[in-house]
Motif scaffolding. Structure first.
Motif, PDB file in Angstrom:
ATOM      1  N   THR A 438      87.996  36.033 -16.735  1.00  0.00           N
ATOM      2  CA  THR A 438      88.802  35.437 -17.793  1.00  0.00           C
ATOM      3  C   THR A 438      88.687  36.288 -19.057  1.00  0.00           C
ATOM      4  O   THR A 438      87.701  37.014 -19.235  1.00  0.00           O
ATOM      5  N   PRO A 439      89.664  36.220 -19.970  1.00  0.00           N
ATOM      6  CA  PRO A 439      89.595  37.048 -21.180  1.00  0.00           C
ATOM      7  C   PRO A 439      88.399  36.725 -22.067  1.00  0.00           C
ATOM      8  O   PRO A 439      87.762  37.625 -22.613  1.00  0.00           O
ATOM      9  N   THR A 440      88.076  35.434 -22.231  1.00  0.00           N
ATOM     10  CA  THR A 440      87.029  35.034 -23.169  1.00  0.00           C
ATOM     11  C   THR A 440      85.913  34.218 -22.524  1.00  0.00           C
ATOM     12  O   THR A 440      85.028  33.743 -23.215  1.00  0.00           O
ATOM     13  N   GLY A 441      85.961  34.044 -21.192  1.00  0.00           N
ATOM     14  CA  GLY A 441      84.906  33.316 -20.494  1.00  0.00           C
ATOM     15  C   GLY A 441      85.316  31.896 -20.139  1.00  0.00           C
ATOM     16  O   GLY A 441      86.288  31.376 -20.664  1.00  0.00           O
ATOM     17  N   ILE A 442      84.610  31.375 -19.173  1.00  0.00           N
ATOM     18  CA  ILE A 442      83.359  31.875 -18.597  1.00  0.00           C
ATOM     19  C   ILE A 442      83.680  32.597 -17.285  1.00  0.00           C
ATOM     20  O   ILE A 442      84.192  31.979 -16.352  1.00  0.00           O
ATOM     21  N   SER A 443      83.405  33.905 -17.239  1.00  0.00           N
ATOM     22  CA  SER A 443      83.572  34.677 -16.020  1.00  0.00           C
ATOM     23  C   SER A 443      82.309  34.545 -15.173  1.00  0.00           C
ATOM     24  O   SER A 443      81.215  34.357 -15.707  1.00  0.00           O
ATOM     25  N   ALA A 444      82.480  34.642 -13.850  1.00  0.00           N
ATOM     26  CA  ALA A 444      81.323  34.357 -12.996  1.00  0.00           C
ATOM     27  C   ALA A 444      81.496  34.928 -11.606  1.00  0.00           C
ATOM     28  O   ALA A 444      82.617  35.177 -11.149  1.00  0.00           O
ATOM     29  N   ILE A 445      80.370  35.148 -10.943  1.00  0.00           N
ATOM     30  CA  ILE A 445      80.307  35.409  -9.506  1.00  0.00           C
ATOM     31  C   ILE A 445      79.587  34.217  -8.882  1.00  0.00           C
ATOM     32  O   ILE A 445      78.448  33.914  -9.249  1.00  0.00           O
ATOM     33  N   ILE A 446      80.266  33.533  -7.982  1.00  0.00           N
ATOM     34  CA  ILE A 446      79.791  32.267  -7.424  1.00  0.00           C
ATOM     35  C   ILE A 446      79.517  32.456  -5.934  1.00  0.00           C
ATOM     36  O   ILE A 446      80.377  32.951  -5.201  1.00  0.00           O
ATOM     37  N   ALA A 447      78.337  32.048  -5.490  1.00  0.00           N
ATOM     38  CA  ALA A 447      77.996  32.127  -4.073  1.00  0.00           C
ATOM     39  C   ALA A 447      78.773  31.082  -3.289  1.00  0.00           C
ATOM     40  O   ALA A 447      79.356  30.146  -3.843  1.00  0.00           O
ATOM     41  N   ALA A 448      78.757  31.230  -1.965  1.00  0.00           N
ATOM     42  CA  ALA A 448      79.532  30.351  -1.096  1.00  0.00           C
ATOM     43  C   ALA A 448      79.004  28.926  -1.061  1.00  0.00           C
ATOM     44  O   ALA A 448      79.684  28.030  -0.546  1.00  0.00           O
ATOM     45  N   ASP A 449      77.836  28.669  -1.608  1.00  0.00           N
ATOM     46  CA  ASP A 449      77.330  27.293  -1.706  1.00  0.00           C
ATOM     47  C   ASP A 449      77.439  26.748  -3.125  1.00  0.00           C
ATOM     48  O   ASP A 449      76.861  25.716  -3.457  1.00  0.00           O
ATOM     49  N   GLY A 450      78.187  27.447  -3.987  1.00  0.00           N
ATOM     50  CA  GLY A 450      78.409  26.992  -5.347  1.00  0.00           C
ATOM     51  C   GLY A 450      77.405  27.483  -6.364  1.00  0.00           C
ATOM     52  O   GLY A 450      77.558  27.218  -7.560  1.00  0.00           O
ATOM     53  N   THR A 451      76.389  28.211  -5.938  1.00  0.00           N
ATOM     54  CA  THR A 451      75.380  28.725  -6.865  1.00  0.00           C
ATOM     55  C   THR A 451      75.981  29.786  -7.769  1.00  0.00           C
ATOM     56  O   THR A 451      76.713  30.670  -7.305  1.00  0.00           O
ATOM     57  N   LEU A 452      75.661  29.728  -9.053  1.00  0.00           N
ATOM     58  CA  LEU A 452      76.086  30.775  -9.984  1.00  0.00           C
ATOM     59  C   LEU A 452      75.140  31.962  -9.850  1.00  0.00           C
ATOM     60  O   LEU A 452      73.959  31.868 -10.177  1.00  0.00           O
ATOM     61  N   LEU A 453      75.671  33.088  -9.371  1.00  0.00           N
ATOM     62  CA  LEU A 453      74.858  34.289  -9.202  1.00  0.00           C
ATOM     63  C   LEU A 453      74.787  35.109 -10.478  1.00  0.00           C
ATOM     64  O   LEU A 453      73.779  35.751 -10.767  1.00  0.00           O
ATOM     65  N   ALA A 454      75.890  35.117 -11.242  1.00  0.00           N
ATOM     66  CA  ALA A 454      75.927  35.862 -12.504  1.00  0.00           C
ATOM     67  C   ALA A 454      77.099  35.348 -13.317  1.00  0.00           C
ATOM     68  O   ALA A 454      78.124  34.942 -12.757  1.00  0.00           O
ATOM     69  N   THR A 455      76.950  35.350 -14.646  1.00  0.00           N
ATOM     70  CA  THR A 455      78.038  34.911 -15.524  1.00  0.00           C
ATOM     71  C   THR A 455      78.099  35.802 -16.756  1.00  0.00           C
ATOM     72  O   THR A 455      77.111  36.433 -17.141  1.00  0.00           O
ATOM     73  N   VAL A 456      79.285  35.833 -17.373  1.00  0.00           N
ATOM     74  CA  VAL A 456      79.438  36.345 -18.734  1.00  0.00           C
ATOM     75  C   VAL A 456      79.718  35.126 -19.595  1.00  0.00           C
ATOM     76  O   VAL A 456      80.715  34.427 -19.373  1.00  0.00           O
ATOM     77  N   PRO A 457      78.873  34.827 -20.583  1.00  0.00           N
ATOM     78  CA  PRO A 457      79.027  33.585 -21.342  1.00  0.00           C
ATOM     79  C   PRO A 457      80.345  33.516 -22.096  1.00  0.00           C
ATOM     80  O   PRO A 457      81.033  34.524 -22.305  1.00  0.00           O
TER      81      PRO A 457
END
Length: 504
Positions: A438-457
């Protein structure tokens, strides 16, 4: 408690909205729903039960969708203050659905609230929430089951039954509190047993290890920070965060709405203000030989006289040789955002879309996976398409990954974390990893079980890069879909009828 049931209904609905992101006070929501069930049960007439249901929905959806006002801050044709009325206006309609659930449950009540009343209420909620998601193109934002995203042990139940059925179970959980308050201990056990029985069977994703990588870019450039001449500044910001090529293939993803220059060739010459081939070459220069970059953009179609016949909100894939290797057109469009409903009526009244321009978008064909060399099939869901449970994956060609570009800069402070929570719910349901840019967040990489692996706030510039998370085997929900919601609702209704007959 019941001296002012109308006011109490509104307040309970408003406070219940605090269980969703960003506050995530879900125990408070359960308590509010339990009290509302009691209010509905004690309504003296059917009409009064409908009134209490509608008022609860009015308070609930007004608070839950308060971010809706923020979209009006970017619309010159209409004053921003109109956004507050729009948020309430939307709630006036959405409140019809809890009103219907309350009416159905009241018709089934007896002198004292019992398990049958709770089960009928839960079944009615499933049915009416599904209707909310499909009527008039649907508005599935924050289905009640999304409440459980912070509690993964409960949220994982959606992999088996889906979000709408989990919403019904949530009503049942609230009903358990009501039954316990009335000292009906035994009836609480069957409801609590359902998630406990499913826990040993929960799907759990493995962490990413090696292989292809995905890089998510967030430039932190919102709508208020842009003008018509900012194309070069935006491109440089995206390019600076795209990383350096290496030996490992990368899937680089840029947000929706960042590139306003045209990317495709073969349009009539009069339409171009840029050279699309040059733009693709500049993008390709950022890529390694096996990299692929996906970015949002606009696709146009023309009639026989070279006039614009339509536009699509699209995602384009570009390889290291500056070739367009795929395109996805958004299918589930946003009313007032990407098209104006009933334009013959609304435009003369001075109403317009919430985004610049008068051109309506045309819908694409729907979910489908596109094979990218080195990455396998990738599914795409643009912006709020990701909120529609059971509608995000091409069942005939299951992807390994879902990409969800969005423009959450429109959504204020509450919208981005709520949007992220719903994307996590789709990951759990489908057993697929999801990447959001997304331009201003929250960008994320989400695992297949819904866990947040990494985000940009939210409201920070940055990029995140990981090995592509592995997909899980197809979940039960991914195989059957929302038929499961109908099955759960039917089972609840049948159990309620059996309880009543046994009581007689």
């Amino acid at each position: 408690m019941l001296r002012s049931p109308a006011l109490l209904s509104v307040l309970l609905g408003a406070v219940a909205a605090c269980g969703f992101a960003p506050l995530e006070l879900w125990p408070l929501t359960l308590g509010c729903f339990a009290a509302w069930l009691l209010l509905v049960h004690r309504a003296p007439t059917f009409r009064n039960a409908l009134w209490r249901g509608w008022l609860f929905g009015l308070g609930h959806f007004t608070v839950n969708n308060n971010w809706f006002q923020h979209a009006f801050d970017f619309q010159d044709a209409m004053p921003p203050v109109l956004g507050y009325f729009a948020a309430v206006g939307l709630a006036l309609y959405l409140a019809v659905y809890p009103m219907m659930a309350a009416g159905i449950a009241w018709r089934f009540r007896q002198d004292r609230a019992d398990a049958a009343f709770v089960l009928i209420f839960a079944a009615a909620w499933i049915a009416t929430e599904y209707l909310r998601a499909v009527m008039f193109t649907g508005y599935a934002w924050n289905a009640l089951g999304v409440l459980w995203v912070p509690v993964q042990a409960v949220a994982s139940v959606s992999a088996w039954v889906g979000t709408y059925a989990l919403s019904g179970l949530t009503i049942a959980f609230a009903g358990v509190l009501l039954l316990l308050w009335q000292r009906r201990w035994w009836w609480a056990l069957p409801v609590l047993a359902v998630p406990l029985a499913l826990q040993p069977l929960s799907y759990r994703a493995q962490p990413p290890t090696t292989g292809s990588r995905v890089r998510v870019v967030q430039p932190n450039i919102g709508q208020q920070d842009r003008n018509e001449n900012d194309g070069e500044r935006v491109f440089r910001a995206l390019a600076a965060l795209s990383g350096e090529p290496g030996p490992i293939p990368r899937l680089i993803v840029w947000p929706e709405g960042m590139l306003r220059d045209l990317i495709e060739d073969d349009y009539p010459a009069w339409i171009y203000t840029n050279d699309p081939a040059r733009l693709r070459r500049r993008i390709a220069a950022l890529l390694g030989p096996r990299d692929v970059l996906m970015t949002g953009g606009i696709a146009l179609s023309f009639d026989a006289e070279d006039r614009i016949a339509g536009a699509a909100n699209s995602v384009f894939a570009i390889d290291a040789r500056a070739r367009l290797i795929g395109r996805y057109d958004k299918a589930h469009l946003v009313p007032y955002g990407e098209y104006l409903p009933l334009p013959w009526l609304l435009r003369p009244l001075g109403l317009s879309q919430l985004v610049p321009g008068d051109l309506d978008f045309s819908p694409g064909p729907g979910p489908h996976a596109i094979e990218w060399p080195g990455f396998g099939p990738v599914g795409i869901q643009v912006c709020y398409e990701i909120i529609f449970s059971g509608e995000v994956v091409d069942e005939a060609h299951r992807p390994k990954l879902l990409f969800n570009p969005s423009t959450d800069a429109w959504f204020g402070k509450w919208g981005p974390p709520q949007h992220l929570a719903q994307a996590r719910m789709r990951a759990i349901e489908e057993g697929l990893p999801i990447v959001r840019s997304t331009p201003t967040g929250i960008s994320a990489i989400i695992a297949a079980d819904g866990t947040l692996l990494a985000t940009v706030p939210h409201e920070r510039a940055g990029a995140i890069e990981l090995a592509v998370p592995p997909a899980l085997p197809p979940t039960l929900f991914s195989r059957i879909g929302n038929v499961l919601a109908a099955m759960v609702a039917s089972a609840m209704g049948a159990a309620a009828i059996a309880i009543r007959r046994r009581g007689r």
